[in-house]
Design a protein around this motif. Structure first.
Motif, PDB file in Angstrom:
ATOM      1  N   LYS A   1      -4.655  10.022  15.661  1.00 35.59           N
ATOM      2  CA  LYS A   1      -4.199   9.759  14.292  1.00 35.59           C
ATOM      3  C   LYS A   1      -4.922   8.553  13.703  1.00 35.59           C
ATOM      4  N   LEU A   2      -5.234   8.645  12.412  1.00 30.54           N
ATOM      5  CA  LEU A   2      -5.874   7.549  11.678  1.00 30.54           C
ATOM      6  C   LEU A   2      -4.908   7.011  10.636  1.00 30.54           C
ATOM      7  N   THR A   3      -4.745   5.701  10.613  1.00 24.32           N
ATOM      8  CA  THR A   3      -3.927   5.036   9.601  1.00 24.32           C
ATOM      9  C   THR A   3      -4.818   4.045   8.878  1.00 24.32           C
ATOM     10  N   LEU A   4      -5.071   4.301   7.603  1.00 29.09           N
ATOM     11  CA  LEU A   4      -6.035   3.535   6.819  1.00 29.09           C
ATOM     12  C   LEU A   4      -5.324   2.774   5.714  1.00 29.09           C
ATOM     13  N   MET A   5      -5.699   1.513   5.528  1.00 30.77           N
ATOM     14  CA  MET A   5      -5.090   0.675   4.494  1.00 30.77           C
ATOM     15  C   MET A   5      -6.169   0.028   3.633  1.00 30.77           C
ATOM     16  N   GLU A   6      -5.896  -0.052   2.347  1.00 29.46           N
ATOM     17  CA  GLU A   6      -6.808  -0.701   1.404  1.00 29.46           C
ATOM     18  C   GLU A   6      -6.007  -1.170   0.195  1.00 29.46           C
ATOM     19  N   TRP A   7      -6.303  -2.404  -0.298  1.00 34.17           N
ATOM     20  CA  TRP A   7      -5.544  -2.992  -1.380  1.00 34.17           C
ATOM     21  C   TRP A   7      -6.270  -2.928  -2.721  1.00 34.17           C
TER      22      TRP A   7
ATOM     23  N   GLY B   1      -6.921  14.615   5.594  1.00 35.12           N
ATOM     24  CA  GLY B   1      -6.778  15.476   6.757  1.00 35.12           C
ATOM     25  C   GLY B   1      -5.376  15.408   7.314  1.00 35.12           C
ATOM     26  N   LYS B   2      -5.072  16.321   8.199  1.00 34.30           N
ATOM     27  CA  LYS B   2      -3.734  16.443   8.765  1.00 34.30           C
ATOM     28  C   LYS B   2      -3.289  15.178   9.473  1.00 34.30           C
ATOM     29  N   ASN B   3      -4.173  14.559  10.223  1.00 27.28           N
ATOM     30  CA  ASN B   3      -3.797  13.394  11.030  1.00 27.28           C
ATOM     31  C   ASN B   3      -4.286  12.075  10.426  1.00 27.28           C
ATOM     32  N   ILE B   4      -4.534  12.073   9.116  1.00 36.53           N
ATOM     33  CA  ILE B   4      -5.012  10.875   8.434  1.00 36.53           C
ATOM     34  C   ILE B   4      -3.988  10.447   7.391  1.00 36.53           C
ATOM     35  N   SER B   5      -3.546   9.200   7.461  1.00 41.79           N
ATOM     36  CA  SER B   5      -2.651   8.648   6.446  1.00 41.79           C
ATOM     37  C   SER B   5      -3.339   7.479   5.769  1.00 41.79           C
ATOM     38  N   VAL B   6      -3.316   7.465   4.436  1.00 43.46           N
ATOM     39  CA  VAL B   6      -3.974   6.435   3.647  1.00 43.46           C
ATOM     40  C   VAL B   6      -2.910   5.686   2.852  1.00 43.46           C
ATOM     41  N   HIS B   7      -2.942   4.352   2.939  1.00 45.88           N
ATOM     42  CA  HIS B   7      -1.911   3.521   2.326  1.00 45.88           C
ATOM     43  C   HIS B   7      -2.529   2.499   1.379  1.00 45.88           C
ATOM     44  N   HIS B   8      -2.023   2.459   0.155  1.00 47.84           N
ATOM     45  CA  HIS B   8      -2.430   1.442  -0.814  1.00 47.84           C
ATOM     46  C   HIS B   8      -1.541   0.225  -0.608  1.00 47.84           C
ATOM     47  N   ARG B   9      -1.959  -0.640   0.298  1.00 51.61           N
ATOM     48  CA  ARG B   9      -1.157  -1.821   0.613  1.00 51.61           C
ATOM     49  C   ARG B   9      -2.029  -2.872   1.285  1.00 51.61           C
ATOM     50  N   ASP B  10      -1.544  -4.080   1.310  1.00 57.39           N
ATOM     51  CA  ASP B  10      -2.222  -5.168   2.002  1.00 57.39           C
ATOM     52  C   ASP B  10      -2.289  -4.839   3.490  1.00 57.39           C
ATOM     53  N   GLY B  11      -3.475  -4.914   4.052  1.00 60.37           N
ATOM     54  CA  GLY B  11      -3.661  -4.511   5.440  1.00 60.37           C
ATOM     55  C   GLY B  11      -2.945  -5.379   6.445  1.00 60.37           C
TER      56      GLY B  11
END
Length: 291
Positions: free
Chosen positions: A110-116, A130-140
Motif C-alpha cells: 500500500k502507498l500513502t502519499l501526502m502533499e500540502w 490505484g486500488k492500493n494508493i491513497s493520496v492526502h491533501h495534508r501536512d506530511g
C-alpha cells in the motif's frame, strides 16, 4: 513549504541519491512475500516534465540523471533505477518518489502519499491513482503522526521536505521521534540537503542561520535518539567552498536493513565519478548508531 515546486530540481544529483536508496530499501522489503506500507510525507507532483519551464530554467537534471543515462553498471540497483527512469525520459519526464514506489509495489503493498501544496496535490492526484494508493491533501508531518502505527506493520517512510523554513529541520526530528515510539519496526529514510556555509553555526535550530548547520544539527539530534540503528549516507558532487548552493545531499536511514550499506556503497563507487562536477567529489557512509 507552501510554495516549493520540485519541478525546478527534478532529476538532480539529490534525486539520484534519494531514488537509488529508495529502490534499494523497497527491494529489501520485497524479499518477503508479506505486504508493506509506503509513506511519502512530501510527495510533490509524482511525475515531472523535464521540458517544463521550471525544469528548463534550472536544468539541474543535466548534472544528475543525464550523467548516468545510457550507461551500464555492475551494481544491479543502478541498472534497475535507470531502466525505470528511461521509460519516463523517453517522454521527457522524470518519476518522483511516489511514482517510483508505485512502479515497484505489488498487489499486497500500500502507498500513502501526502502533499500540502495546492497545485502539487492536484498534479499528484492526476498522476497517481490505484486500488492500493491513497493520496492526502495534508501536512506530511501531521499526517504521518496521525496515520501511524499502520495496520501493516512492515514499511518504509520517506521524509523529504523542501527545507525552505528553518522550522522544518526541527519538525523532522520531532515527527520521527514521535512516530518511532509508536512504530519502532518501520524503516525511516530522511533526505537532507548539503548547502554551502554562509554564516556560522549556533547552538540550536532557531539560532543556526546556515542550512548546513541545520543539517548537521539534525544528524546530531538523531544520533541521540533510541533507534536500533542509524545509517547516514552522503554524496558530494563538488566542494562546498566552490559552490554557492547545494553541493551534495544525504540520507539518514533508521532501521537500515542488513547489507544495505554494502549495496549503497557499491552504487556510490560507480556513480560518484560520473556525477562529479570537479575532482573534490566524494561520498561517505557512516553508522551513527549501530546494532
Amino acid at each position: 513549504m507552501f510554495s516549493y515546486r520540485h519541478s525546478f530540481h527534478a532529476g538532480n544529483h539529490g534525486d539520484v541519491l534519494k531514488h537509488i536508496c529508495q529502490i534499494s530499501l523497497l527491494n529489501k522489503l520485497k524479499l518477503k512475500d508479506k505486504g508493506f506500507v509506503y509513506f511519502d510525507t512530501h510527495s510533490g507532483a509524482g511525475v515531472y516534465n523535464l521540458n517544463s519551464e521550471q525544469a528548463l530554467k534550472t536544468q539541474e537534471f543535466k548534472q544528475g540523471i543525464d550523467c548516468l543515462a545510457g550507461q551500464k553498471f555492475e551494481e544491479p540497483i543502478i541498472n534497475q533505477y535507470l531502466e525505470l527512469v528511461s521509460a519516463y525520459k523517453a517522454f521527457k519526464q522524470y518519476p518522483g518518489s511516489p511514482e517510483i514506489a508505485k512502479s515497484i509495489m505489488r498487489p499486497q503493498d500500500k502507498l500513502t502519499l501526502m502533499e500540502w501544496n495546492t497545485q502539487e496535490i492536484k498534479n499528484l492526484k492526476h498522476n497517481l491513482n490505484g486500488k492500493n494508493i491513497s493520496v492526502h491533501h495534508r501536512d506530511g508531518f501531521e499526517g504521518l503522526i496521525a496515520m501511524t502505527p499502520p495496520e501493516i506493520k512492515r514499511g518504509l517512510v520517506l521524509v523529504d521536505p523542501p527545507y525552505e523554513l528553518a522550522s522544518e529541520y526541527e519538525q523532522v526530528l520531532d515527527t520521527i521521534s514521535k512516530v518511532y515510539k509508536r512504530w519502532s519496526t518501520g524503516i525511516f529514510a530522511i533526505w537532507y540537503p548539503l548547502i554551502s556555509e554562509r554564516s556560522g553555526n549556533e547552538s540550536n535550530f532557531n539560532n543556526t542561520n546556515s542550512k548546513l548547520g541545520k543539517s548537521q544539527m539534525l544528524l546530531d539530534s538523531l544520533r541521540q535518539q533510541p533507534f536500533k540503528n542509524l545509517l547516514n549516507i552522503e554524496l558530494c558532487v563538488t566542494s562546498p567552498s566552490e559552490c554557492a548552493g547545494m553541493y551534495g545531499s544525504g540520507i539518514a536511514i533508521i532501521n537500515a536493513p542488513w547489507q544495505l550499506d554494502e549495496n549503497i556503497r557499491n552504487c556510490l563507487q560507480e556513480i560518484t565519478p560520473l556525477l562529479a562536477q570537479d575532482s573534490s567529489a566524494s561520498f561517505n557512509l557512516e553508522w551513527l548508531i549501530q546494532d
